[in-house]
Design a protein around this motif. Structure first.
Motif, PDB file in Angstrom:
ATOM      1  N   LEU A  33       7.797   3.613  -0.860  1.00 62.20           N
ATOM      2  CA  LEU A  33       7.356   4.998  -0.746  1.00 62.20           C
ATOM      3  C   LEU A  33       6.065   5.227  -1.525  1.00 62.20           C
ATOM      4  O   LEU A  33       5.245   6.071  -1.148  1.00 62.20           O
ATOM      5  N   GLY A  34       5.875   4.462  -2.601  1.00 68.04           N
ATOM      6  CA  GLY A  34       4.631   4.552  -3.355  1.00 68.04           C
ATOM      7  C   GLY A  34       3.439   4.104  -2.534  1.00 68.04           C
ATOM      8  O   GLY A  34       2.339   4.663  -2.633  1.00 68.04           O
ATOM      9  N   PHE A  80      -1.544   7.627   0.425  1.00 70.92           N
ATOM     10  CA  PHE A  80      -2.283   8.351   1.451  1.00 70.92           C
ATOM     11  C   PHE A  80      -1.731   9.765   1.655  1.00 70.92           C
ATOM     12  O   PHE A  80      -1.987  10.390   2.676  1.00 70.92           O
ATOM     13  N   SER A  81      -0.942  10.253   0.704  1.00 70.48           N
ATOM     14  CA  SER A  81      -0.308  11.567   0.862  1.00 70.48           C
ATOM     15  C   SER A  81      -1.356  12.672   0.992  1.00 70.48           C
ATOM     16  O   SER A  81      -2.448  12.602   0.422  1.00 70.48           O
ATOM     17  N   ALA A 112       4.062   7.373 -16.194  1.00 73.76           N
ATOM     18  CA  ALA A 112       3.012   6.607 -16.884  1.00 73.76           C
ATOM     19  C   ALA A 112       1.853   6.267 -15.950  1.00 73.76           C
ATOM     20  O   ALA A 112       1.304   5.172 -15.987  1.00 73.76           O
ATOM     21  N   CYS A 113       1.484   7.213 -15.096  1.00 74.37           N
ATOM     22  CA  CYS A 113       0.489   6.937 -14.058  1.00 74.37           C
ATOM     23  C   CYS A 113      -0.812   7.702 -14.237  1.00 74.37           C
ATOM     24  O   CYS A 113      -1.699   7.623 -13.389  1.00 74.37           O
ATOM     25  N   ILE A 114      -0.963   8.456 -15.333  1.00 69.66           N
ATOM     26  CA  ILE A 114      -2.179   9.245 -15.559  1.00 69.66           C
ATOM     27  C   ILE A 114      -3.052   8.560 -16.607  1.00 69.66           C
ATOM     28  O   ILE A 114      -2.643   8.415 -17.770  1.00 69.66           O
ATOM     29  N   ASN A 116      -1.493   7.629  -7.567  1.00 70.00           N
ATOM     30  CA  ASN A 116      -0.582   8.367  -6.685  1.00 70.00           C
ATOM     31  C   ASN A 116       0.579   7.518  -6.186  1.00 70.00           C
ATOM     32  O   ASN A 116       1.596   8.061  -5.758  1.00 70.00           O
ATOM     33  N   SER A 117       0.447   6.191  -6.215  1.00 70.49           N
ATOM     34  CA  SER A 117       1.538   5.337  -5.753  1.00 70.49           C
ATOM     35  C   SER A 117       2.708   5.345  -6.727  1.00 70.49           C
ATOM     36  O   SER A 117       3.836   5.053  -6.348  1.00 70.49           O
ATOM     37  N   ARG A 118       2.457   5.693  -7.987  1.00 72.17           N
ATOM     38  CA  ARG A 118       3.531   5.731  -8.983  1.00 72.17           C
ATOM     39  C   ARG A 118       3.948   7.158  -9.338  1.00 72.17           C
ATOM     40  O   ARG A 118       5.005   7.360  -9.946  1.00 72.17           O
TER      41      ARG A 118
END
Length: 502
Positions: free
Chosen positions: A206-207, A212-213, A237-239, A248-250
């Protein structure tokens, strides 16, 4: 506001799904059983194309909403993380993406699905892992609490509760559930959603879609003062606050960053409304070769799942006859072919579609189902008749299975499904070993497939032994369960690879 809505929905989902695994009566499933059927892997294995496409479309539109609201293991990780970071003002920190581990686990997961090694699939699947944790670690506590209430109610001349047996269904599954729980605790306490963003194959898949969301989080560099508060509140922990980048994948769309940013520098909006073009360019530099490889593996997994489906067969049900519980525990017979529950169609269908969530084990009132200890079917439910037999009026396992491993059948259908046939072992029968009359197997056979005949036809006082009509036997296990022979039953059920209609 968005964060509050997400929290309310997440709490509702995990509460009800947990109750589904704790409810040994099966009552809640009539209302909320659909919540287990919209989990990603069960829907995929059940070939519920509509649900799979809906979840993918939801992710493509809004990001990993599934992981933060619908997935019980994801929400459970949030709860553990909140407990682990209680009292700490700035609990999290940015971590670079571990692509080799994420996509490596996903590749192993897809390969296991293609090769039919469902033990590995069930071991990695998030919904299955949460089901095992609840069924093996929390369910005994729930049952002990119920038994305490039943004890108190009995003293008050009330029958609002009834006592049920608490037993260990499988040592290997208990150990796996405990290890999974400890891993979740350690990872969640250290840095939040580490399990979901490094190990979980559904999260990785889903990540990939969420890259591409259409709705994404973006950082306005004009407003941002590089305080780093958003990164320290991000459980995924994705920023990367220093470079003003968000992976965005995480990202699981928890809304913590938006809620905690004091300068409103982070916004969640459609990609076409972004002010800065740098984020858009970053999203367009995705590795094309990896995208093609992932697309190919996903198509392979879907093709193998479609190929594994077998034709549905009509099933009919039998009438029930009660019986006495065994006096003491005995050893299980060594079956050449395992037993699959009515509605499973075949042993192959069971092994290929089961996600080992053990929801059917929880609701089985006769304790016929227990997790397997075999390597190829590890943690998947198998039938055994040491504690009870498959009663004719019960179809609860077929009602709750979310993955299509046990297809829905009616009580009127069950009596025509032959999952196996009885086999008599004369060397264990008490008629031969103790020289006494018995006939317990014949008395309790609901299909009258067992008849008692005299050993010596010319002697009117001769003891009688059972003769089995395998064409009428449906393999319910009443004869095996009620056989007084110890340690092995003198009559047992041998399974059929493919179920038959009689």
């Amino acid at each position: 506001m968005l964060r509050k809505i997400r929290l309310i929905l997440a709490v509702a989902f995990i509460s009800i799904i947990t109750l589904l695994f704790l409810d040994f009566t099966g009552t809640i499933h009539a209302w909320f059983g659909w919540m287990t059927k919209i989990q990603f892997l069960p829907a995929l294995l059940a070939l519920n194309v509509g649900i799979v496409l809906f979840l993918l479309a939801l992710t493509f539109m809004f990001g990993r909403i599934y992981c933060s609201v619908i997935c019980p293991l994801g929400v459970f990780s949030d709860i553990l993380a909140r407990i682990g970071k209680a009292g700490k003002r700035l609990p999290y920190s940015y971590s670079p993406e571990m692509s080799w581990l994420r996509y490596g686990v996903l590749a192993v997961f897809i390969l296991a699905m293609v090769m039919g090694f469902n033990s590995a699939v069930a071991l990695l699947a998030p919904y299955s892992s949460y089901g095992r944790i609840v069924n093996n670690l929390f369910n005994p506590l729930w049952l002990w609490g119920n038994n305490m209430l039943a004890y108190l109610a009995e003293r008050a001349n009330s029958y609002a509760f009834y006592e049920t047996e608490v037993w260990m269904k499988s040592l290997s599954t208990l150990v796996i559930a405990l290890v999974t729980f400890l891993i979740l605790v350690v990872l969640a306490f250290r840095n939040g959603r580490t399990y979901c963003n490094t190990i979980c194959p559904v999260g990785t898949l889903l990540g990939f879609v969420s890259r591409f969301s259409l709705f994404r989080f973006t950082i306005d560099t004009d407003k941002c003062n590089n305080c780093g508060l958003c990164a320290r509140r991000c459980k995924a922990a994705c920023i990367n606050s220093r470079e003003h980048k968000i992976d965005n994948s995480r990202c699981v769309v928890c809304m913590n960053c938006v809620d905690n940013c004091q300068r409103e520098a982070i916004t969640y909006k459609p990609v076409w409304m972004e002010r800065k073009k740098s984020d858009e360019k970053l999203e367009q530099t995705i590795n094309l070769s990896r995208r093609r490889a992932l697309s190919a593996t996903i198509l392979t997994a879907m093709a193998s799942t479609l190929k594994a489906q077998e034709k549905k067969i009509k099933n009919v049900e039998m009438k029930k006859d009660g019986g006495l519980a065994p006096i003491k525990e005995r050893k299980a017979p060594l079956r050449q072919t395992p037993l699959a529950p009515p509605g499973a169609l075949s042993v192959r269908n069971m092994t290929q579609h089961c996600v080992a969530c053990q929801l059917c084990v929880t609701v089985c009132p006769n304790q016929v189902l227990s997790p397997s200890d075999s390597l190829m079917t590890l943690m998947q439910p198998e039938m055994s008749y040491e504690r009870g037999y498959c009663r004719p009026e019960c179809v609860k396992c077929s009602e709750v299975c979310p993955a299509g491993a046990i297809r829905p059948i009616t009580k009127a259908d069950k009596s025509a499904i032959q999952i196996g046939h009885a086999v008599w072992l004369k060397e264990y029968c008490v008629v031969n070993t103790d020289g006494v009359e018995c006939g317990n197997c014949a008395r309790h056979c609901p299909t009258e497939a067992i008849q008692m005949i005299a050993i010596n036809q010319d002697d009117k006082t001769s003891h009688k032994i059972p003769v089995i009509n395998t064409e009428r036997c449906i393999g319910c296990g009443a004869c095996e369960n009620l056989c007084p022979s110890r340690p092995y039953p003198a009559i047992y059920v041998e399974g059929h690879l493919v179920h038959r209609i009689i």
